[in-house]
Write a protein that holds these residues in place. Structure first.
Motif, short mmCIF file in Angstrom:
data_model
loop_
_atom_site.label_atom_id
_atom_site.label_comp_id
_atom_site.label_asym_id
_atom_site.label_seq_id
_atom_site.Cartn_x
_atom_site.Cartn_y
_atom_site.Cartn_z
N UNK A 1 0.71 -1.15 -0.14
CA UNK A 1 0.10 0.10 0.19
C UNK A 1 0.86 1.41 -0.12
N UNK A 2 2.01 1.15 0.69
CA UNK A 2 2.77 2.38 1.17
C UNK A 2 3.52 2.88 -0.46
N UNK A 3 3.96 1.52 -1.01
CA UNK A 3 4.47 1.90 -2.40
C UNK A 3 3.55 2.39 -3.44
N UNK B 1 -12.57 6.57 -0.18
CA UNK B 1 -12.55 6.08 1.35
C UNK B 1 -12.51 4.56 0.87
N UNK B 2 -11.61 3.80 1.33
CA UNK B 2 -11.44 2.58 1.03
C UNK B 2 -12.55 1.48 1.82
N UNK B 3 -12.97 0.76 1.14
CA UNK B 3 -14.10 -0.48 1.77
C UNK B 3 -13.22 -1.42 2.12
N UNK B 4 -13.58 -2.22 3.09
CA UNK B 4 -12.95 -3.49 3.70
C UNK B 4 -14.27 -4.53 3.96
N UNK B 5 -13.83 -5.79 3.52
CA UNK B 5 -14.72 -6.85 3.86
C UNK B 5 -14.00 -8.02 4.00
N UNK C 1 -8.64 1.37 -2.74
CA UNK C 1 -10.06 1.64 -2.69
C UNK C 1 -10.88 0.41 -2.18
N UNK C 2 -10.23 -0.74 -2.18
CA UNK C 2 -11.00 -1.72 -1.66
C UNK C 2 -10.00 -2.96 -1.24
N UNK C 3 -10.50 -3.40 0.18
CA UNK C 3 -9.57 -4.53 0.56
C UNK C 3 -10.61 -5.57 0.91
N UNK C 4 -10.17 -6.95 0.65
CA UNK C 4 -10.87 -8.08 1.03
C UNK C 4 -9.82 -8.92 1.81
N UNK C 5 -10.03 -9.19 2.97
CA UNK C 5 -9.50 -9.97 4.05
C UNK C 5 -9.82 -11.27 3.84
#
Length: 232
Positions: free
Chosen positions: A163-165, A200-204, A174-178
């Motif tokens: 993410x930092x790079x 705003x990133x979504x996360x599920x 914008x979206x993260x799936x765990x």
């Protein structure tokens, strides 16, 4: 090696090419490809992810870049033997040197994530010898449309660095799936989606098994059009 049979295509496998695995299936099924007209997979391997995306989006042209001659040949074979072949092409090339006259709406990758070591098994597919995160992100930023997205599946403990790079190179999460292997387990993998536009990133969370050997309804629904056992 025994081929892996899906509902609408078959993946021939080879000892020199990293075989079909859960990470690829999840990326192929969960990457948001609905509006893409041109899709590029970086590191094709067997061609699994590209074939899944071609099946999901019948309006997209799907391309793949693969540095390994053995893997590129295998992916090409699997493309040619699929019903989506007219919309698919593989390039045997180092992604760092890859160019295209047209940009892509979606770039996907299950990139190498192990640091270089003495292992000789699937070196290019697993170790960051030829393609590290920085190279993947920088080259993707050159090849993607202003509205396009980059989607990857990586180990959860490396996502902060990725993410930092990405932020340093103009890509915003914008979206993260765990991904959890089992209910009440720990997050081992994450599917990350980036865009050049901030939001705003979504996360599920996504759970594969409700108990050992028992897939969740969510996983079965997700893969029902791919796995032969998907609807059971």
């Amino acid at each position: 090696m025994k081929p892996f049979v899906f509902k609408h295509f078959t993946i021939a496998q080879h000892p020199e090419v990293f075989r079909v695995g859960t990470d690829g299936v999840l990326l192929g099924a969960l990457a948001d490809a609905g509006n893409a007209k041109r899709i590029l997979e970086v590191g094709a391997g067997t061609g699994l992810v590209s074939l899944m995306l071609a099946q999901r989006n019948r309006n997209a042209d799907v391309f793949a870049v693969e540095i390994s001659p053995a893997a590129a040949e295998l992916a090409g074979h699997n493309f040619r033997n699929s019903p989506f072949y007219a919309r698919m092409k593989v390039f045997q090339e180092d992604f760092k040197n890859f160019s295209s006259p047209d940009l892509f709406d979606l770039i996907v990758s299950n990139p190498p994530y192990f640091e270089e070591n003495t292992s000789v098994k699937h070196v290019l597919a697993r170790q960051k010898r030829e393609l590290d995160f920085t190279a993947l992100i920088r080259k993707s930023s050159e090849l993607i449309t202003p509205q396009g997205a980059l989607s990857v599946i990586i180990p959860a403990d490396q996502s902060a660095d990725f993410i930092a790079i990405s932020e340093e190179n103009g890509f915003h999460l914008i979206h993260k799936i765990n991904i959890l292997g089992i209910a009440d387990g720990v997050v081992k993998r994450q599917i990350l989606r980036f865009s050049k536009k901030k939001s705003v990133p979504a996360e599920v969370d996504f759970i594969i098994e409700k108990s050992p050997g028992k897939f969740t309804d969510h996983y079965l629904e997700l893969t029902k059009d791919f796995h032969v056992f998907g609807g059971k």
